[in-house]
Design a protein around this motif. Structure first.
Motif, PDB file in Angstrom:
ATOM      1  N   PHE A 295      10.403   0.452  -3.174  1.00 16.65           N
ATOM      2  CA  PHE A 295      10.657   1.059  -1.871  1.00 16.65           C
ATOM      3  C   PHE A 295       9.538   2.034  -1.494  1.00 16.65           C
ATOM      4  CE2 PHE A 295      15.505   0.494  -2.390  1.00 16.65           C
ATOM      5  CZ  PHE A 295      15.446  -0.732  -1.751  1.00 16.65           C
ATOM      6  N   PHE A 296       9.100   2.839  -2.450  1.00 17.92           N
ATOM      7  CA  PHE A 296       8.092   3.858  -2.180  1.00 17.92           C
ATOM      8  C   PHE A 296       6.782   3.228  -1.712  1.00 17.92           C
ATOM      9  CE2 PHE A 296       4.582   6.571  -3.611  1.00 17.92           C
ATOM     10  CZ  PHE A 296       4.924   7.782  -3.036  1.00 17.92           C
ATOM     11  N   PHE A 297       6.272   2.271  -2.478  1.00 13.36           N
ATOM     12  CA  PHE A 297       4.976   1.694  -2.145  1.00 13.36           C
ATOM     13  C   PHE A 297       5.043   0.791  -0.914  1.00 13.36           C
ATOM     14  CE2 PHE A 297       3.990   2.463  -6.756  1.00 13.36           C
ATOM     15  CZ  PHE A 297       3.018   3.413  -6.511  1.00 13.36           C
ATOM     16  N   GLY A 353       9.313 -11.190 -12.665  1.00 19.95           N
ATOM     17  CA  GLY A 353       8.427 -12.096 -11.932  1.00 19.95           C
ATOM     18  C   GLY A 353       8.091 -11.577 -10.547  1.00 19.95           C
ATOM     19  N   SER A 354       9.064 -10.971  -9.865  1.00 24.07           N
ATOM     20  CA  SER A 354       8.798 -10.451  -8.523  1.00 24.07           C
ATOM     21  C   SER A 354       7.798  -9.303  -8.557  1.00 24.07           C
ATOM     22  CB  SER A 354      10.104 -10.003  -7.873  1.00 24.07           C
ATOM     23  OG  SER A 354      10.585  -8.802  -8.438  1.00 24.07           O
ATOM     24  N   LEU A 355       7.900  -8.442  -9.568  1.00 25.68           N
ATOM     25  CA  LEU A 355       6.970  -7.311  -9.676  1.00 25.68           C
ATOM     26  C   LEU A 355       5.562  -7.787 -10.021  1.00 25.68           C
ATOM     27  CD1 LEU A 355       9.327  -4.814 -11.539  1.00 25.68           C
ATOM     28  CD2 LEU A 355       8.588  -4.668  -9.152  1.00 25.68           C
ATOM     29  N   ILE A 356       5.453  -8.825 -10.851  1.00 23.76           N
ATOM     30  CA  ILE A 356       4.132  -9.401 -11.137  1.00 23.76           C
ATOM     31  C   ILE A 356       3.533  -9.956  -9.846  1.00 23.76           C
ATOM     32  CG2 ILE A 356       2.931 -11.264 -12.348  1.00 23.76           C
ATOM     33  CD1 ILE A 356       4.958 -10.917 -14.633  1.00 23.76           C
ATOM     34  N   TRP A 357       4.357 -10.615  -9.057  1.00 25.24           N
ATOM     35  CA  TRP A 357       3.905 -11.154  -7.774  1.00 25.24           C
ATOM     36  C   TRP A 357       3.431 -10.027  -6.852  1.00 25.24           C
ATOM     37  CZ3 TRP A 357       7.442 -15.164  -4.802  1.00 25.24           C
ATOM     38  CH2 TRP A 357       6.730 -15.707  -3.729  1.00 25.24           C
ATOM     39  N   LEU A 358       4.198  -8.943  -6.782  1.00 27.65           N
ATOM     40  CA  LEU A 358       3.828  -7.819  -5.921  1.00 27.65           C
ATOM     41  C   LEU A 358       2.574  -7.102  -6.403  1.00 27.65           C
ATOM     42  CD1 LEU A 358       7.328  -6.245  -5.137  1.00 27.65           C
ATOM     43  CD2 LEU A 358       5.737  -7.219  -3.464  1.00 27.65           C
ATOM     44  N   SER A 359       2.272  -7.190  -7.693  1.00 31.36           N
ATOM     45  CA  SER A 359       1.075  -6.512  -8.203  1.00 31.36           C
ATOM     46  C   SER A 359      -0.212  -7.121  -7.649  1.00 31.36           C
ATOM     47  CB  SER A 359       1.052  -6.553  -9.739  1.00 31.36           C
ATOM     48  OG  SER A 359       0.824  -7.871 -10.206  1.00 31.36           O
ATOM     49  N   ALA A 360      -0.117  -8.298  -7.016  1.00 29.16           N
ATOM     50  CA  ALA A 360      -1.284  -8.927  -6.380  1.00 29.16           C
ATOM     51  C   ALA A 360      -1.514  -8.412  -4.965  1.00 29.16           C
ATOM     52  CB  ALA A 360      -1.108 -10.445  -6.362  1.00 29.16           C
ATOM     53  N   ILE A 361      -0.785  -7.382  -4.546  1.00 33.32           N
ATOM     54  CA  ILE A 361      -0.894  -6.851  -3.195  1.00 33.32           C
ATOM     55  C   ILE A 361      -2.325  -6.398  -2.893  1.00 33.32           C
ATOM     56  CG2 ILE A 361      -0.314  -4.467  -3.808  1.00 33.32           C
ATOM     57  CD1 ILE A 361       1.412  -4.347  -1.269  1.00 33.32           C
ATOM     58  N   SER A 362      -2.753  -6.621  -1.675  1.00 35.78           N
ATOM     59  CA  SER A 362      -4.083  -6.190  -1.240  1.00 35.78           C
ATOM     60  C   SER A 362      -4.004  -5.735   0.205  1.00 35.78           C
ATOM     61  CB  SER A 362      -5.095  -7.339  -1.368  1.00 35.78           C
ATOM     62  OG  SER A 362      -4.842  -8.335  -0.384  1.00 35.78           O
ATOM     63  N   VAL A 427       0.221   7.083 -12.328  1.00 34.64           N
ATOM     64  CA  VAL A 427      -0.706   5.955 -12.478  1.00 34.64           C
ATOM     65  C   VAL A 427      -1.382   5.644 -11.152  1.00 34.64           C
ATOM     66  CG1 VAL A 427      -0.849   3.482 -12.996  1.00 34.64           C
ATOM     67  CG2 VAL A 427       0.559   4.984 -14.417  1.00 34.64           C
ATOM     68  N   TYR A 428      -0.626   5.713 -10.068  1.00 33.63           N
ATOM     69  CA  TYR A 428      -1.207   5.506  -8.733  1.00 33.63           C
ATOM     70  C   TYR A 428      -2.326   6.511  -8.479  1.00 33.63           C
ATOM     71  CZ  TYR A 428      -1.477   5.683  -3.609  1.00 33.63           C
ATOM     72  OH  TYR A 428      -1.922   5.697  -2.310  1.00 33.63           O
ATOM     73  N   GLY A 429      -2.069   7.793  -8.824  1.00 29.95           N
ATOM     74  CA  GLY A 429      -3.093   8.806  -8.630  1.00 29.95           C
ATOM     75  C   GLY A 429      -4.332   8.545  -9.460  1.00 29.95           C
ATOM     76  N   GLY A 450       0.690   0.569  -9.662  1.00 35.28           N
ATOM     77  CA  GLY A 450       2.065   1.028  -9.803  1.00 35.28           C
ATOM     78  C   GLY A 450       3.029  -0.106 -10.111  1.00 35.28           C
ATOM     79  N   PHE A 451       2.841  -1.256  -9.444  1.00 33.17           N
ATOM     80  CA  PHE A 451       3.719  -2.403  -9.709  1.00 33.17           C
ATOM     81  C   PHE A 451       3.532  -2.927 -11.132  1.00 33.17           C
ATOM     82  CE2 PHE A 451       3.805  -3.069  -4.945  1.00 33.17           C
ATOM     83  CZ  PHE A 451       5.138  -2.746  -4.812  1.00 33.17           C
ATOM     84  N   LEU A 452       2.309  -2.861 -11.649  1.00 35.47           N
ATOM     85  CA  LEU A 452       2.080  -3.315 -13.022  1.00 35.47           C
ATOM     86  C   LEU A 452       2.798  -2.410 -14.018  1.00 35.47           C
ATOM     87  CD1 LEU A 452      -1.683  -4.385 -12.961  1.00 35.47           C
ATOM     88  CD2 LEU A 452       0.318  -5.863 -13.223  1.00 35.47           C
TER      89      LEU A 452
END
Length: 509
Positions: A295-297, A353-362, A427-429, A450-452
């Motif tokens: 939700f945050f990101f 699996g959904s979080l791994i997918w979201l970690s590809a965000i750009s 980690v984001y920072g 963060g997703f990773l």
């Protein structure tokens, strides 16, 4: 097999509850939804809150954390309040406290005022939620009714965060950020008035409050969260950061010491003796941490990269909310047939699996092609997990521990979520420290990191569920009395101890 419980466990008003379980379920489900969605309803309104009350960017996150920390930290004490004072008065008192915090928070004129009222809201929620769960476990006389109640509970718990984002967007865009708090006032008053009509009286246990345990547990986790957030801005070697972590360790060690020696602790350490519950607690931490992090990101990404309005941002989360509700309803039908372990494992796999997918965000990610799919996948997984996680977390405990067990289940989720979010933000920072260029690329880079981290949380939780959680087939829920059949239409057999006048069933409220 039935749970062997003392006479004090007998429902005090079975005829009344049996005839009004539907209306009671409506009341307690509305209360659960109100306190759960309040953890996220302010998220979409945060930019407006910052402008109105002059929050710094660093302190703005405490609008969320002040609520979740008080909520999670006091849940353990809240569970005992219901046991010792009676669940109906505890429910009403918690609702009124939450409503008061909402009213005064909506009228806040400065940042300190608002944060103080968010703490009061969290304290009220901490009383309501374990009381609701205990009422479900003890107030529904057949397994079919309990399964239906747990499905509703799981649905509103799982979807409450996303519904809060939608409601926050609507209220912020059409009215004012203040209404994300003020909207709770008429609902809270209505629930407090309805509770005496539809929630039966329950016996009060004899004992005392473990205030020392509540203070040390809440303070310890709060210092941990503060230490992580402060480290992301000021570094790991800064004196305040080090002091926060040292203080957290001291308080948490003191908490374990107090609980091991207090005759009536808020967390009976025997609850951790169950491998099933220990695995479920770990899963709850990972689940809530990944959900709050998502939700945050994504809220930041929708508004700062995709230029969504608050309303459009809230609506963007609607598919996630609907998927959780739908799948939770399906699980209500399937769990009696397939058991609880398969949905737990399969759901956690989908979430990972959904979080791994979201970690590809750009910075070039689009909603329909890149974000909707993993959000739906997360919703399917969460819908599979929430109901069996709740059932296993409070099953097979003695009646005098139901308040503590339900409080601990929710506390691990809320406090674990706050701590996990603090780690993710740290980690984001680190990932964005010194980064230059397009702000959209910087945000996407940090969100990916963060997703990773969230993936790491869920992988650990999955391993613990696979290794530890072995719920028995047709495991009895707390509140099942001797002679109560596990069948869908079974009714408890009369017992001499079922009368409220039995010697051990004292202090009805």
């Amino acid at each position: 097999m039935a749970v062997s419980t003392p006479a004090v466990a007998a429902p005090a008003s079975p005829p009344r509850l049996a005839h009004r379980t539907g209306l009671m379920l409506v009341v307690i489900a509305m209360a659960q939804l109100m306190v759960i969605l309040d953890a996220t309803i302010v998220n979409v309104a945060l930019p407006s809150v910052q402008t109105s009350l002059g929050f710094s960017t660093q302190n703005l996150s405490w609008v969320v954390n002040a609520y979740t920390l008080a909520f999670g930290g006091l849940l353990l004490l809240g569970g005992r309040i219901g046991d010792l004072l009676g669940r109906r008065p505890a429910f009403i008192g918690g609702i009124l406290l939450f409503t008061l915090g909402s009213l005064l928070g909506g009228l806040a004129q400065n940042s300190g005022w608002l944060l103080g009222m968010r703490v009061i809201q969290g304290a009220g929620a901490a009383i309501v939620v374990p009381t609701v769960l205990s009422l479900i476990a003890t107030g529904f006389p057949t397994e079919r009714e309990r399964n239906r109640a747990f499905a509703v509970f799981a649905g509103v718990s799982g979807a409450g965060g996303a519904i809060g984002l939608v409601a926050g967007g609507l209220l912020t865009e059409w009215a004012s950020w203040r209404w994300v708090l003020l909207v709770n006032v008429p609902i809270g008053v209505a629930l407090a008035l309805a509770a005496p009509l539809f929630i039966g009286r329950t016996p009060r246990s004899e004992g005392r409050f473990d205030v020392g345990g509540a203070i040390t547990s809440t303070g310890g986790v709060a210092l941990l969260v503060y230490g992580f957030i402060h480290a992301s801005d000021s570094g790991w070697r800064e004196a305040t950061t080090i002091g926060s972590f040292i203080g957290a360790v001291v308080l948490l060690v003191a908490f374990v010491f107090i609980e091991s020696r207090t005759p009536q602790p808020i967390i009976p350490l025997r609850l951790f003796a169950s491998r099933n519950r220990s695995g479920i607690y770990a899963l709850g931490v990972a689940m809530m941490g990944s959900l709050i992090g998502m939700f945050f990101f994504l809220t930041l990404f929708f508004q700062n990269v995709l230029s969504y309005s608050p309303l459009k941002t809230g609506l963007a989360f609607l598919p996630l909310s609907v998927s959780i509700i739908v799948v939770s309803g399906v699980m209500m039908q399937l769990i009696p047939k397939i058991g609880q372990r398969l949905p737990l494992v399969a759901g956690t796999l989908l979430i990972t699996g959904s979080l791994i997918w979201l970690s590809a965000i750009s910075a070039d990610s689009a909603y329909l092609s890149d974000l909707l799919g993993p959000m739906l996948l997360y919703g399917f997984g969460a819908g599979m997990v929430f109901m069996p996680m709740t059932m296993v977390g409070v099953s097979d405990v003695e009646m005098e521990d139901t308040g503590a067990a339900s409080g601990l289940l929710n506390a691990t989720q809320q406090m674990g979520g706050s701590l996990s979010l603090a780690v993710i933000i740290t980690v984001y920072g680190a990932a964005t420290n010194g980064a230059t260029g397009d702000p959209a690329h910087v945000l996407a880079k940090g969100a990916s990191a963060g997703f990773l981290v969230a993936v790491g949380f869920t992988v650990v939780a999955l391993a613990l569920v696979v290794l530890l959680v072995r719920p028995a087939a047709n495991a009895p829920m707390p509140g099942m009395m001797p002679g109560m059949d596990a069948g869908p239409d079974a009714e408890p057999e009369p017992s001499a101890d079922d009368s409220p006048s039995a010697p051990q069933a004292k202090n009805l409220e």
